[in-house]
Design a protein around this motif. Structure first.
Motif, PDB file in Angstrom:
ATOM      1  N   GLY A  69       0.880  -1.330  -0.293  1.00  0.00           N
ATOM      2  CA  GLY A  69       0.096   0.262  -0.058  1.00  0.00           C
ATOM      3  C   GLY A  69       0.826   1.076  -0.091  1.00  0.00           C
ATOM      4  N   SER A  70       2.181   1.173   0.249  1.00  0.00           N
ATOM      5  CA  SER A  70       3.033   1.929  -0.133  1.00  0.00           C
ATOM      6  C   SER A  70       2.766   3.070  -1.364  1.00  0.00           C
ATOM      7  CB  SER A  70       4.435   1.825   0.652  1.00  0.00           C
ATOM      8  OG  SER A  70       5.105   1.155   0.174  1.00  0.00           O
ATOM      9  N   MET A  71       4.009   4.017  -2.018  1.00  0.00           N
ATOM     10  CA  MET A  71       3.707   4.552  -2.783  1.00  0.00           C
ATOM     11  C   MET A  71       5.138   4.244  -3.377  1.00  0.00           C
ATOM     12  SD  MET A  71       2.021   7.609  -3.594  1.00  0.00           S
ATOM     13  CE  MET A  71       3.402   8.492  -4.817  1.00  0.00           C
ATOM     14  N   THR A  72       5.528   3.907  -2.360  1.00  0.00           N
ATOM     15  CA  THR A  72       7.110   2.703  -2.983  1.00  0.00           C
ATOM     16  C   THR A  72       7.057   1.743  -4.032  1.00  0.00           C
ATOM     17  OG1 THR A  72       8.673   3.294  -1.125  1.00  0.00           O
ATOM     18  CG2 THR A  72       9.425   1.726  -2.583  1.00  0.00           C
ATOM     19  N   GLU A  73       5.813   0.747  -3.538  1.00  0.00           N
ATOM     20  CA  GLU A  73       4.654  -0.363  -4.158  1.00  0.00           C
ATOM     21  C   GLU A  73       4.179   0.501  -5.581  1.00  0.00           C
ATOM     22  OE1 GLU A  73       2.091  -3.633  -2.610  1.00  0.00           O
ATOM     23  OE2 GLU A  73       1.302  -1.811  -2.200  1.00  0.00           O
ATOM     24  N   TYR A  74       3.663   0.973  -5.064  1.00  0.00           N
ATOM     25  CA  TYR A  74       3.508   1.558  -6.428  1.00  0.00           C
ATOM     26  C   TYR A  74       3.727   2.218  -7.219  1.00  0.00           C
ATOM     27  CZ  TYR A  74      -0.211   5.032  -9.185  1.00  0.00           C
ATOM     28  OH  TYR A  74      -0.992   5.631 -10.006  1.00  0.00           O
ATOM     29  N   ARG A  75       4.931   3.147  -7.536  1.00  0.00           N
ATOM     30  CA  ARG A  75       5.892   3.282  -8.033  1.00  0.00           C
ATOM     31  C   ARG A  75       7.327   2.174  -9.107  1.00  0.00           C
ATOM     32  NH1 ARG A  75       8.005   6.314  -4.281  1.00  0.00           N
ATOM     33  NH2 ARG A  75       6.715   8.134  -4.372  1.00  0.00           N
ATOM     34  N   GLY A  76       6.999   0.803  -8.113  1.00  0.00           N
ATOM     35  CA  GLY A  76       7.730  -0.588  -8.619  1.00  0.00           C
ATOM     36  C   GLY A  76       6.700  -0.717  -9.654  1.00  0.00           C
ATOM     37  N   ALA A  77       5.123  -0.894  -9.065  1.00  0.00           N
ATOM     38  CA  ALA A  77       5.071  -1.533  -9.932  1.00  0.00           C
ATOM     39  C   ALA A  77       4.213  -0.112 -11.460  1.00  0.00           C
ATOM     40  CB  ALA A  77       3.064  -1.527  -9.848  1.00  0.00           C
ATOM     41  N   GLU A  78       3.984   0.762 -11.495  1.00  0.00           N
ATOM     42  CA  GLU A  78       4.039   1.414 -12.305  1.00  0.00           C
ATOM     43  C   GLU A  78       5.223   1.233 -13.245  1.00  0.00           C
ATOM     44  OE1 GLU A  78       1.412   3.103 -13.669  1.00  0.00           O
ATOM     45  OE2 GLU A  78       0.404   2.526 -12.504  1.00  0.00           O
ATOM     46  N   ALA A  79       6.722   1.081 -12.482  1.00  0.00           N
ATOM     47  CA  ALA A  79       7.663   1.210 -13.660  1.00  0.00           C
ATOM     48  C   ALA A  79       7.883  -0.385 -13.896  1.00  0.00           C
ATOM     49  CB  ALA A  79       8.678   1.169 -12.635  1.00  0.00           C
ATOM     50  N   GLN A  80       7.455  -1.459 -13.972  1.00  0.00           N
ATOM     51  CA  GLN A  80       7.443  -2.298 -13.914  1.00  0.00           C
ATOM     52  C   GLN A  80       6.122  -2.352 -15.172  1.00  0.00           C
ATOM     53  OE1 GLN A  80       6.721  -6.010 -11.778  1.00  0.00           O
ATOM     54  NE2 GLN A  80       6.686  -7.409 -13.314  1.00  0.00           N
ATOM     55  N   ALA A  81       5.154  -1.614 -15.315  1.00  0.00           N
ATOM     56  CA  ALA A  81       4.426  -2.059 -16.211  1.00  0.00           C
ATOM     57  C   ALA A  81       4.516  -0.860 -17.428  1.00  0.00           C
ATOM     58  CB  ALA A  81       2.999  -1.400 -15.985  1.00  0.00           C
ATOM     59  N   ARG A  82       5.575   0.395 -17.365  1.00  0.00           N
ATOM     60  CA  ARG A  82       6.469   0.566 -18.183  1.00  0.00           C
ATOM     61  C   ARG A  82       7.279   0.516 -19.111  1.00  0.00           C
ATOM     62  NH1 ARG A  82       6.419   4.501 -14.780  1.00  0.00           N
ATOM     63  NH2 ARG A  82       7.733   4.681 -14.117  1.00  0.00           N
ATOM     64  N   VAL A  83       7.879  -1.136 -18.363  1.00  0.00           N
ATOM     65  CA  VAL A  83       8.909  -1.862 -19.005  1.00  0.00           C
ATOM     66  C   VAL A  83       8.657  -2.059 -19.742  1.00  0.00           C
ATOM     67  CG1 VAL A  83      10.906  -3.768 -18.510  1.00  0.00           C
ATOM     68  CG2 VAL A  83      10.568  -1.613 -17.188  1.00  0.00           C
ATOM     69  N   CYS A  84       7.120  -2.821 -19.248  1.00  0.00           N
ATOM     70  CA  CYS A  84       6.688  -4.126 -20.564  1.00  0.00           C
ATOM     71  C   CYS A  84       6.249  -3.678 -21.514  1.00  0.00           C
ATOM     72  CB  CYS A  84       5.376  -4.794 -19.683  1.00  0.00           C
ATOM     73  SG  CYS A  84       5.402  -5.951 -18.639  1.00  0.00           S
ATOM     74  N   SER A  85       5.677  -2.126 -22.024  1.00  0.00           N
ATOM     75  CA  SER A  85       5.240  -1.176 -23.203  1.00  0.00           C
ATOM     76  C   SER A  85       6.432  -1.520 -23.455  1.00  0.00           C
ATOM     77  CB  SER A  85       4.268  -0.105 -22.475  1.00  0.00           C
ATOM     78  OG  SER A  85       5.168   0.736 -21.682  1.00  0.00           O
ATOM     79  N   GLU A  86       7.628  -0.526 -23.156  1.00  0.00           N
ATOM     80  CA  GLU A  86       8.001  -0.284 -23.465  1.00  0.00           C
ATOM     81  C   GLU A  86       9.287  -1.396 -24.525  1.00  0.00           C
ATOM     82  OE1 GLU A  86      12.265   1.295 -21.695  1.00  0.00           O
ATOM     83  OE2 GLU A  86      10.903   3.380 -20.566  1.00  0.00           O
ATOM     84  N   MET A  87       8.924  -2.982 -23.823  1.00  0.00           N
ATOM     85  CA  MET A  87       9.613  -4.299 -24.637  1.00  0.00           C
ATOM     86  C   MET A  87       8.300  -4.063 -25.449  1.00  0.00           C
ATOM     87  SD  MET A  87       9.730  -6.173 -21.122  1.00  0.00           S
ATOM     88  CE  MET A  87       9.323  -8.151 -22.135  1.00  0.00           C
ATOM     89  N   LYS A  88       7.116  -4.331 -25.860  1.00  0.00           N
ATOM     90  CA  LYS A  88       5.896  -4.593 -26.672  1.00  0.00           C
ATOM     91  C   LYS A  88       6.546  -3.408 -28.099  1.00  0.00           C
ATOM     92  CE  LYS A  88       1.919  -2.713 -26.520  1.00  0.00           C
ATOM     93  NZ  LYS A  88       0.594  -2.833 -25.979  1.00  0.00           N
ATOM     94  N   GLU A  89       7.297  -2.545 -27.586  1.00  0.00           N
ATOM     95  CA  GLU A  89       6.685  -1.692 -28.700  1.00  0.00           C
ATOM     96  C   GLU A  89       8.143  -2.158 -29.350  1.00  0.00           C
ATOM     97  OE1 GLU A  89       8.293   3.489 -29.040  1.00  0.00           O
ATOM     98  OE2 GLU A  89       8.458   2.266 -26.822  1.00  0.00           O
ATOM     99  N   LEU A  90       9.954  -2.532 -28.176  1.00  0.00           N
ATOM    100  CA  LEU A  90      10.999  -2.466 -29.008  1.00  0.00           C
ATOM    101  C   LEU A  90      10.437  -3.737 -30.346  1.00  0.00           C
ATOM    102  CD1 LEU A  90      13.584  -2.963 -30.035  1.00  0.00           C
ATOM    103  CD2 LEU A  90      14.050  -4.744 -27.665  1.00  0.00           C
ATOM    104  N   CYS A  91      10.077  -5.061 -30.046  1.00  0.00           N
ATOM    105  CA  CYS A  91       9.528  -5.581 -30.616  1.00  0.00           C
ATOM    106  C   CYS A  91       8.295  -5.315 -31.841  1.00  0.00           C
ATOM    107  CB  CYS A  91       8.667  -6.423 -29.771  1.00  0.00           C
ATOM    108  SG  CYS A  91       9.181  -8.466 -28.209  1.00  0.00           S
ATOM    109  N   GLU A  92       7.157  -4.516 -31.451  1.00  0.00           N
ATOM    110  CA  GLU A  92       7.412  -3.304 -32.819  1.00  0.00           C
ATOM    111  C   GLU A  92       7.724  -3.297 -33.626  1.00  0.00           C
ATOM    112  OE1 GLU A  92       3.182  -3.420 -33.225  1.00  0.00           O
ATOM    113  OE2 GLU A  92       2.509  -3.686 -31.197  1.00  0.00           O
ATOM    114  N   ILE A  93       8.479  -2.482 -32.909  1.00  0.00           N
ATOM    115  CA  ILE A  93       9.725  -1.845 -34.062  1.00  0.00           C
ATOM    116  C   ILE A  93      10.266  -3.219 -34.991  1.00  0.00           C
ATOM    117  CG2 ILE A  93      11.970  -0.717 -34.446  1.00  0.00           C
ATOM    118  CD1 ILE A  93      10.885   1.084 -32.789  1.00  0.00           C
ATOM    119  N   ILE A  94      10.728  -4.213 -34.595  1.00  0.00           N
ATOM    120  CA  ILE A  94      11.244  -5.643 -35.136  1.00  0.00           C
ATOM    121  C   ILE A  94      10.993  -6.053 -36.202  1.00  0.00           C
ATOM    122  CG2 ILE A  94      12.782  -7.782 -34.812  1.00  0.00           C
ATOM    123  CD1 ILE A  94      13.783  -6.991 -31.739  1.00  0.00           C
ATOM    124  N   ASN A  95       9.360  -5.887 -35.909  1.00  0.00           N
ATOM    125  CA  ASN A  95       8.588  -6.586 -35.997  1.00  0.00           C
ATOM    126  C   ASN A  95       8.222  -6.230 -37.976  1.00  0.00           C
ATOM    127  OD1 ASN A  95       7.028  -8.886 -37.077  1.00  0.00           O
ATOM    128  ND2 ASN A  95       4.861  -7.177 -36.738  1.00  0.00           N
TER     129      ASN A  95
END
Length: 194
Positions: A69-95
């Motif tokens: 429930g802390s801001m640290t937990e929230y920021r970590g989850a948001e960072a992980q979600a952002r990395v997933c979107s960057e992974m998808k973006e990189l794969c889109e470019i390779i495709n």
């Protein structure tokens, strides 16, 4: 009217008691919250009230994880979600920019590769978008979305190393979107700032 100037007309003793008990409840809730905050400040190394002698105890599951429930937990989850979107973006470019590999020249374990692009060309395209290409490439390889030879790729030295997209882009989109959604759902809603 009685001689007491604080008496409210039509105010009976039962209503006064309920008001005083609700005030007592509010004071008790505030004191509890203040004590919780004070205890948290004793274990927070960056607060002015840090107690060096206090040794927190954690279970193996809690160790190295933020307080739920802390801001640290929230920021970590948001960072992980952002990395997933960057992974998808990189794969889109390779495709988009990659070419279909010649399957007859690939070893059996690489037969599932759908697109291939030289690292030098990918570097040229991707640096316009982000400066984190190598880190995101390592992350996509860890999730078995891409494949390339070697530990780390460097500009100029590894320009001819092929980077393979290992799954169809629709599967990659679904995988990355699902991972981002899981990361966001793994925490409670954004906590209130104090």
């Amino acid at each position: 009217m009685s001689g007491n100037f604080l008496t409210i007309p039509g105010d009976d003793p039962i209503q006064r008691r309920s008001r005083s008990s609700s005030l007592t409840d509010l004071i008790s809730a505030f004191d509890t919250k203040a004590q919780t905050h004070s205890d948290l400040q004793k274990v927070t190394a960056f607060s002015g009230h840090f107690d060096k002698n206090h040794k927190p105890t954690f279970s193996k599951d809690e160790y190295g994880k933020p307080i739920p429930g802390s801001m640290t937990e929230y920021r970590g989850a948001e960072a992980q979600a952002r990395v997933c979107s960057e992974m998808k973006e990189l794969c889109e470019i390779i495709n988009e920019y990659g070419k279909a590999p010649c399957k007859s020249l690939l070893p059996p374990e690489m037969q599932c590769a759908t697109k291939v692009i030289p690292f030098g060309e990918l570097f040229t395209i991707y640096t316009v978008i982000s400066d984190k290409l190598v880190g995101i490439l390592l992350r996509t390889r860890k999730h078995q979305l891409t494949y390339f030879e070697g530990e780390v790729l460097f500009q100029k030295r590894d320009d001819d190393v092929p980077v393979f997209l290992m799954q169809p882009i629709a599967d990659i989109r679904a995988y990355c979107d699902n991972r981002a959604l899981q990361a966001r759902r793994s925490v409670s809603p954004m906590p209130e700032r104090l």
